[in-house]
Design an enzyme around this catalytic site. Structure first.
Site, PDB file in Angstrom:
ATOM      1  CE1 TYR A   1      -3.392  -2.771   0.758  1.00 18.39           C
ATOM      2  CE2 TYR A   1      -4.602  -0.782   1.295  1.00 18.39           C
ATOM      3  CZ  TYR A   1      -4.588  -2.126   0.986  1.00 18.39           C
ATOM      4  OH  TYR A   1      -5.761  -2.813   0.919  1.00 18.39           O
TER       5      TYR A   1
ATOM      6  CE  LYS B   1       1.891 -17.923  -2.274  1.00 16.40           C
ATOM      7  NZ  LYS B   1       0.954 -19.070  -2.296  1.00 16.40           N
TER       8      LYS B   1
ATOM      9  CG  ASP C   1      -1.895 -20.270  -0.804  1.00 18.15           C
ATOM     10  OD1 ASP C   1      -1.339 -20.251   0.319  1.00 18.15           O
ATOM     11  OD2 ASP C   1      -1.405 -20.892  -1.785  1.00 18.15           O
TER      12      ASP C   1
ATOM     13  CG  ASP D   1      -8.012  -4.842   1.988  1.00 18.27           C
ATOM     14  OD1 ASP D   1      -8.959  -4.367   2.625  1.00 18.27           O
ATOM     15  OD2 ASP D   1      -7.960  -4.853   0.741  1.00 18.27           O
TER      16      ASP D   1
ATOM     17  CG  ASP E   1     -13.575  -7.229   2.736  1.00 20.70           C
ATOM     18  OD1 ASP E   1     -13.299  -6.442   3.656  1.00 20.70           O
ATOM     19  OD2 ASP E   1     -14.064  -6.874   1.647  1.00 20.70           O
TER      20      ASP E   1
HETATM   21  C1  IPM Z   1     -10.338  -1.280   4.160  1.00 25.57           C
HETATM   22  C2  IPM Z   1     -10.562  -0.753   2.777  1.00 25.57           C
HETATM   23  C3  IPM Z   1      -9.395   0.145   2.398  1.00 25.57           C
HETATM   24  C4  IPM Z   1      -8.137  -0.695   2.434  1.00 25.57           C
HETATM   25  C5  IPM Z   1      -9.553   0.857   1.052  1.00 25.57           C
HETATM   26  C6  IPM Z   1     -10.810   1.714   1.030  1.00 25.57           C
HETATM   27  C7  IPM Z   1      -8.348   1.659   0.700  1.00 25.57           C
HETATM   28  O1  IPM Z   1     -10.725  -1.794   1.892  1.00 25.57           O
HETATM   29  O2  IPM Z   1     -10.250  -0.476   5.099  1.00 25.57           O
HETATM   30  O3  IPM Z   1     -10.255  -2.493   4.311  1.00 25.57           O
HETATM   31  O4  IPM Z   1      -7.834  -1.405   1.478  1.00 25.57           O
HETATM   32  O5  IPM Z   1      -7.457  -0.641   3.455  1.00 25.57           O
HETATM   33 MG    MG Z   2     -10.844  -3.706   2.802  1.00 25.70          MG
END
Ligand code: IPM
Ligand code: MG
Length: 356
Positions: A142, A191, A223, A247, A251
């Site tokens: 990032y 990884k 993975d 990240d 999710d």
């Molecule tokens: C998160 C989001 C952010 C990230 C984006 C919006 C840049 O996906 O906070 O998880 O990737 O960190």
């Molecule tokens: Mg995210």
């Protein structure tokens, strides 16, 4: 206590959830005799529209000057065509880096009332889902160099993923410390079969491991981890991982708990001033309809009370109220199930307020 909170209302459906979180904070202030003073800071699409910059220096300063920052979510189709360094997301990355928030804590815990909403089989959910993803937040790909250039008549893009030992050590330590406060199990996700950065992570983690003999420590390729989160999430207590893996995995981890609309997060660095935000996005498809789930933002406010303001009773009160509202069968559209009562963003907050 007197506390200043910088509010970033965010984009698309986000202002709707931040407004509800503020109602909850006001109720807490009233009930527990605190004074919360809000300052408004602009970041993301809103800041682009107002200032032509996703995070002007003055807005970052407002955030740093506050006792903590509460954010909804940023981004949306309106700003999608912009170059990478002027996108709303860049504002968020600059905010995290500017505040030095290297440790992002993303809990994945099943709410028993939402177990049916989990996409996983009941037999897997019944084994329990209660783990935390500790994500490194201000390093790695990032923040490495990004460039696009032309070579041999075609475009080539490069994103680099640097990690220095001190960056790994400070987040690794948070991983071990978090595990010590929980079930004392830590999984380092990487990884290492491909990446040098991952091999360096492992070397640093091995040094730290010697300081935490009580923690059961293991390592897993990312993975495989993505697969294990679906197959056997009960095995995890604390996962520590680099920025992009965190990240992605967070999710996945949130979705298996029933709804991504329920998952808050904290981001902290050296001091007590943190950034608290839902892990979900700005939900442009449902903006302006008062149907978005405000609970992740409300629970983010609760995390702020707990971790930045040392107000555990107040945080417990919010979490208990959310639990009671779910028990009473109220659901926003994202987590609606048979036999429940579907309510909107304001109405579910009304129910939470009644129970604080
Ligand atoms: C998160 C989001 C952010 C990230 C984006 C919006 C840049 O996906 O906070 O998880 O990737 O960190
Ligand atoms: Mg995210």
């Amino acid at each position: 206590m007197n506390k200043t909170i910088a509010l970033i209302y965010g984009d698309c459906a986000s202002p709707e959830i931040v407004r509800q979180a503020v109602r909850v904070l006001d109720k807490i202030a009233d009930k527990y005799n605190h004074t919360f003073t809000y300052t408004r800071a602009y970041m993301g699409g809103e800041a682009i529209d107002k200032f032509g910059d996703p995070l002007p220096a003055a807005e970052l300063e407002k955030c740093k000057a506050a006792d903590s920052v509460l954010l909804g979510a940023i981004g949306g189709p309106k700003w999608e065509g912009l170059p990478g360094d002027r996108r709303p997301e860049k504002g968020l990355l600059r905010l995290r880096a500017g505040m030095g928030l290297y440790a992002n804590n993303r809990p994945a815990r099943i709410w028993p009332q939402l177990a049916d909403a989990s996409p996983l089989k009941k037999s897997i959910v019944d084994q329990g889902i209660d783990f935390i993803v500790v994500r490194e937040l201000i390093g790695g790909v990032y923040f490495g160099e990004h460039k696009t250039f032309t070579q041999d008549g075609e475009k080539v893009a490069v994103d680099t993923m640097p990690y220095a030992e001190h960056e790994i050590e400070r987040i690794g330590r948070i991983g071990f410390e978090t595990a010590m406060k929980r079930r004392k199990k830590l999984t380092c996700v990487d990884k290492a079969n491909v990446l040098d950065t991952s091999r360096l992570w492992r070397a640093v983690m091995h040094r730290l491991q010697a300081e935490y003999p009580e923690v059961e420590y293991n390592e897993m390729f990312v993975d495989n981890c993505a697969m294990q989160i679906c197959k056997n999430p009960a095995q995890f207590d604390v996962i520590v991982t680099e920025n992009m893996f965190g990240d992605i995995l967070s999710d996945e981890a949130s979705e298996i708990t029933g709804s991504i609309g329920m998952v808050p997060s904290s981001s902290l660095g050296q001091g007590s001033c943190g950034l608290y935000e839902p892990i979900h996005g700005s939900a442009p498809d449902i903006a302006g309809q008062d149907i978005v789930n405000p609970i992740a933002c409300i629970l983010s406010a609760a995390m702020m009370l707990r971790y930045s303001f040392s107000m555990p009773a107040e945080a417990d009160a919010i979490e208990a109220a959310v639990n009671a509202v779910l028990d009473a069968g109220f659901r926003t559209a994202d987590m609606m199930a048979d036999g429940c009562t579907k309510v909107g963003c304001t109405a579910i907050t009304d129910e939470i307020l009644k129970r604080i």
